[in-house]
Motif scaffolding. Structure first.
Motif, PDB file in Angstrom:
ATOM      1  N   GLU A   1      45.572  65.114  49.636  1.00 15.65           N
ATOM      2  CA  GLU A   1      46.801  64.659  48.989  1.00 15.65           C
ATOM      3  C   GLU A   1      46.529  63.417  48.148  1.00 15.65           C
ATOM      4  O   GLU A   1      45.673  62.584  48.485  1.00 15.65           O
ATOM      5  CB  GLU A   1      47.845  64.345  50.057  1.00 15.65           C
ATOM      6  N   THR A   2      47.244  63.275  47.028  1.00 16.33           N
ATOM      7  CA  THR A   2      47.117  62.101  46.162  1.00 16.33           C
ATOM      8  C   THR A   2      48.167  61.055  46.564  1.00 16.33           C
ATOM      9  O   THR A   2      49.346  61.377  46.728  1.00 16.33           O
ATOM     10  CB  THR A   2      47.305  62.475  44.691  1.00 16.33           C
ATOM     11  N   VAL A   3      47.689  59.819  46.730  1.00 13.92           N
ATOM     12  CA  VAL A   3      48.572  58.709  47.080  1.00 13.92           C
ATOM     13  C   VAL A   3      48.319  57.577  46.081  1.00 13.92           C
ATOM     14  O   VAL A   3      47.428  57.661  45.243  1.00 13.92           O
ATOM     15  CB  VAL A   3      48.305  58.214  48.517  1.00 13.92           C
ATOM     16  N   ARG A   4      49.107  56.519  46.197  1.00  7.10           N
ATOM     17  CA  ARG A   4      48.880  55.334  45.357  1.00  7.10           C
ATOM     18  C   ARG A   4      48.599  54.125  46.251  1.00  7.10           C
ATOM     19  O   ARG A   4      49.310  53.897  47.225  1.00  7.10           O
ATOM     20  CB  ARG A   4      50.082  55.079  44.444  1.00  7.10           C
ATOM     21  N   LEU A   5      47.563  53.385  45.889  1.00  6.85           N
ATOM     22  CA  LEU A   5      47.128  52.232  46.668  1.00  6.85           C
ATOM     23  C   LEU A   5      47.503  50.936  45.958  1.00  6.85           C
ATOM     24  O   LEU A   5      47.346  50.818  44.737  1.00  6.85           O
ATOM     25  CB  LEU A   5      45.610  52.255  46.868  1.00  6.85           C
ATOM     26  N   SER A   6      47.962  49.967  46.731  1.00  5.42           N
ATOM     27  CA  SER A   6      48.265  48.650  46.178  1.00  5.42           C
ATOM     28  C   SER A   6      47.866  47.581  47.187  1.00  5.42           C
ATOM     29  O   SER A   6      47.639  47.876  48.366  1.00  5.42           O
ATOM     30  CB  SER A   6      49.754  48.530  45.844  1.00  5.42           C
ATOM     31  N   PHE A   7      47.775  46.336  46.717  1.00  2.62           N
ATOM     32  CA  PHE A   7      47.432  45.215  47.612  1.00  2.62           C
ATOM     33  C   PHE A   7      48.031  43.940  47.054  1.00  2.62           C
ATOM     34  O   PHE A   7      48.318  43.825  45.855  1.00  2.62           O
ATOM     35  CB  PHE A   7      45.917  45.075  47.770  1.00  2.62           C
ATOM     36  N   ASP A   8      48.232  42.969  47.948  1.00  2.00           N
ATOM     37  CA  ASP A   8      48.722  41.648  47.569  1.00  2.00           C
ATOM     38  C   ASP A   8      47.521  40.820  47.116  1.00  2.00           C
ATOM     39  O   ASP A   8      46.620  40.540  47.916  1.00  2.00           O
ATOM     40  CB  ASP A   8      49.400  40.996  48.780  1.00  2.00           C
ATOM     41  N   PRO A   9      47.456  40.400  45.838  1.00  6.81           N
ATOM     42  CA  PRO A   9      46.277  39.676  45.351  1.00  6.81           C
ATOM     43  C   PRO A   9      46.020  38.356  46.073  1.00  6.81           C
ATOM     44  O   PRO A   9      44.892  37.854  46.064  1.00  6.81           O
ATOM     45  CB  PRO A   9      46.584  39.445  43.861  1.00  6.81           C
ATOM     46  N   ASP A  10      47.021  37.775  46.714  1.00 10.81           N
ATOM     47  CA  ASP A  10      46.811  36.516  47.441  1.00 10.81           C
ATOM     48  C   ASP A  10      46.140  36.724  48.789  1.00 10.81           C
ATOM     49  O   ASP A  10      45.670  35.772  49.412  1.00 10.81           O
ATOM     50  CB  ASP A  10      48.141  35.793  47.649  1.00 10.81           C
ATOM     51  N   ARG A  11      46.074  37.972  49.261  1.00 12.64           N
ATOM     52  CA  ARG A  11      45.508  38.241  50.586  1.00 12.64           C
ATOM     53  C   ARG A  11      44.074  38.744  50.534  1.00 12.64           C
ATOM     54  O   ARG A  11      43.388  38.763  51.555  1.00 12.64           O
ATOM     55  CB  ARG A  11      46.371  39.265  51.329  1.00 12.64           C
ATOM     56  N   VAL A  12      43.615  39.198  49.365  1.00 11.33           N
ATOM     57  CA  VAL A  12      42.247  39.714  49.267  1.00 11.33           C
ATOM     58  C   VAL A  12      41.303  38.609  48.814  1.00 11.33           C
ATOM     59  O   VAL A  12      41.722  37.468  48.611  1.00 11.33           O
ATOM     60  CB  VAL A  12      42.192  40.950  48.337  1.00 11.33           C
ATOM     61  N   TRP A  13      40.035  38.928  48.614  1.00 14.21           N
ATOM     62  CA  TRP A  13      39.031  37.877  48.466  1.00 14.21           C
ATOM     63  C   TRP A  13      37.875  38.366  47.602  1.00 14.21           C
ATOM     64  O   TRP A  13      37.470  39.519  47.691  1.00 14.21           O
ATOM     65  CB  TRP A  13      38.511  37.475  49.842  1.00 14.21           C
ATOM     66  N   ILE A  14      37.339  37.466  46.757  1.00 18.40           N
ATOM     67  CA  ILE A  14      36.142  37.770  45.976  1.00 18.40           C
ATOM     68  C   ILE A  14      34.940  37.123  46.671  1.00 18.40           C
ATOM     69  O   ILE A  14      34.951  35.935  46.977  1.00 18.40           O
ATOM     70  CB  ILE A  14      36.244  37.238  44.546  1.00 18.40           C
ATOM     71  N   ALA A  15      33.900  37.924  46.927  1.00 14.05           N
ATOM     72  CA  ALA A  15      32.661  37.423  47.528  1.00 14.05           C
ATOM     73  C   ALA A  15      31.497  37.702  46.577  1.00 14.05           C
ATOM     74  O   ALA A  15      31.602  38.497  45.652  1.00 14.05           O
ATOM     75  CB  ALA A  15      32.415  38.111  48.875  1.00 14.05           C
ATOM     76  N   ARG A  16      30.391  37.014  46.839  1.00 12.47           N
ATOM     77  CA  ARG A  16      29.194  37.280  46.042  1.00 12.47           C
ATOM     78  C   ARG A  16      28.650  38.666  46.354  1.00 12.47           C
ATOM     79  O   ARG A  16      28.748  39.133  47.485  1.00 12.47           O
ATOM     80  CB  ARG A  16      28.120  36.224  46.329  1.00 12.47           C
ATOM     81  N   GLU A  17      28.044  39.280  45.359  1.00  7.92           N
ATOM     82  CA  GLU A  17      27.490  40.613  45.558  1.00  7.92           C
ATOM     83  C   GLU A  17      26.326  40.582  46.542  1.00  7.92           C
ATOM     84  O   GLU A  17      26.174  41.469  47.372  1.00  7.92           O
ATOM     85  CB  GLU A  17      27.041  41.206  44.230  1.00  7.92           C
ATOM     86  N   ALA A  18      25.488  39.564  46.450  1.00  9.52           N
ATOM     87  CA  ALA A  18      24.342  39.431  47.343  1.00  9.52           C
ATOM     88  C   ALA A  18      24.142  37.958  47.649  1.00  9.52           C
ATOM     89  O   ALA A  18      24.550  37.088  46.877  1.00  9.52           O
ATOM     90  CB  ALA A  18      23.089  40.023  46.726  1.00  9.52           C
ATOM     91  N   ALA A  19      23.475  37.707  48.796  1.00  7.31           N
ATOM     92  CA  ALA A  19      23.232  36.316  49.182  1.00  7.31           C
ATOM     93  C   ALA A  19      22.241  35.669  48.236  1.00  7.31           C
ATOM     94  O   ALA A  19      21.377  36.326  47.678  1.00  7.31           O
ATOM     95  CB  ALA A  19      22.696  36.260  50.604  1.00  7.31           C
TER      96      ALA A  19
END
Length: 360
Positions: free
Chosen positions: A342-360
């Motif tokens: 089944e096809t659904v739609r995904l959303s998120f609150d931008p204040d709750r997610v996080w950007i991390a480095r791709e590699a150490a």
């Protein structure tokens, strides 16, 4: 009295354990690569990582069971590097418990005291006090084979704390227990550490165990520290994609940093441009990942189209696996699950997610 008070104050303010530029190799294999670490007094610290990441090797060097390759170990300001294990104010609880089967519980706990400058008339009394601390005084006359796994673990703890060490090392101490008993022992371990006011350094590969017990978590990878901090910070602000995935299995969406924006950064991904908080020091053009945990992604009427591939019932909710733009996402969903395909739609609150480095 003034001198004693000054000494006690110094112990409280300086780190109990300091690990400085510690290395260890086995032939061409570098097991520990330049570890810097400090432990505060009366803290519960966990070394967390997969098998082979170096956490047990690090623990064994602190305990004196492995010679260090290079670097420095300090406990209470005293060098440990060349001090043998039996002269360090450190005790270890091993995964196997290592109880003597031919001795009673009381005799197992008292065994180590017989090799120390403890008056004979005090040995049994101290052993009974240690058993009372772990709520095992009623089992003093039993043999280890007459105890459950959890009870044997308590005896192993009593045998370690009876020597009143400055630091207690725990090497995967709960791995032999079933799930229910592990949860019970997690509560008891943390309670014991608080009651004793002792510092515990615990090794595990179990993320849930580390979060349940620790004041501070040290995530290791390939002999190095990937990130260390309070459990809440490790979970909500992972420094790298590795930490985000290892701690709680976040979905990591690759992208490039467009630049600082608001309280975070603008990142361009296969699913569009997003402005979200992130780890400090990201530069324009740097590769990074947008980290989304299952509880941060929701189904709705708007958002990114995605195809449901799996739905797993977890009791309190459903864990959905969905694919959008070639990327796999996990979604914690409380209601009846959509069917696979089944096809659904995904959303998120931008204040709750996080950007991390791709590699150490």
């Amino acid at each position: 009295m003034a001198v004693a008070a000054k000494t006690a104050a110094g112990r409280r303010t300086r780190p109990l354990l300091e690990v400085i530029a510690l290395h260890k190799s086995y032939g061409s294999v570098q097991a520990v690569r330049g570890i810097d670490l400090s432990l505060a007094n009366e803290s519960y610290v966990t070394l967390l990582g997969p098998s082979g990441c170096g956490k047990t090797t690090l623990l064994r060097m602190v305990g004196g069971f492995e010679a260090i390759g290079s670097g420095t170990l300090m406990l209470d300001g005293m060098r440990l590097d060349d001090l043998p294990a039996n002269r360090r104010p450190i005790n270890t609880v091993f995964q196997s418990y290592a109880l003597f089967p031919h001795l009673s519980v009381l005799e197992n706990v008292a065994f180590g005291l017989s090799y120390r400058a403890v008056p004979k008339d005090r040995i049994k009394a101290r052993a009974r006090e240690a058993l009372a601390t772990v709520r095992m005084e009623a089992m003093a006359d039993r043999r280890p084979r007459q105890l459950s796994g959890g009870q044997q673990q308590r005896v192993a703890l009593a045998r370690a704390i009876v020597n009143e060490p400055r630091l207690l090392l725990l090497d995967e101490p709960l791995s032999a227990l079933d799930r229910r008993m592990r949860k019970d022992m997690q509560i008891e371990l943390k309670d014991l550490q608080r009651r004793l006011g002792m510092t515990f350094l615990h090794v595990t590969h179990d993320q849930e165990e580390a979060f349940a017990l620790s004041d501070r978590i040290v995530v290791m990878r390939d002999g190095r520290i990937e990130q260390q901090g309070a459990p809440g910070d490790i979970y909500t602000r992972p420094a790298t994609a590795y930490v985000a995935d290892f701690i709680g299995g976040a979905s990591c969406l690759p992208g490039r940093i467009l630049g600082p924006a608001g309280k975070g950064y603008a990142i361009e991904t296969a699913l569009g441009r997003h402005v979200v908080p992130g780890v400090a020091g990201l530069s324009v053009g740097a590769r990074a990942v947008l980290c989304l945990r299952s509880e941060q992604v929701a189904l709705g009427d708007t958002g990114t189209p995605a195809e449901v591939t799996h739905a797993v019932y977890r009791g309190a909710d459903w864990l959905l696996e969905c694919v959008a733009g070639g990327q796999l996402f996990q979604v914690a969903h409380a209601g009846p699950p959509p069917a696979p395909g089944e096809t659904v739609r995904l959303s998120f609150d931008p204040d709750r997610v996080w950007i991390a480095r791709e590699a150490a």
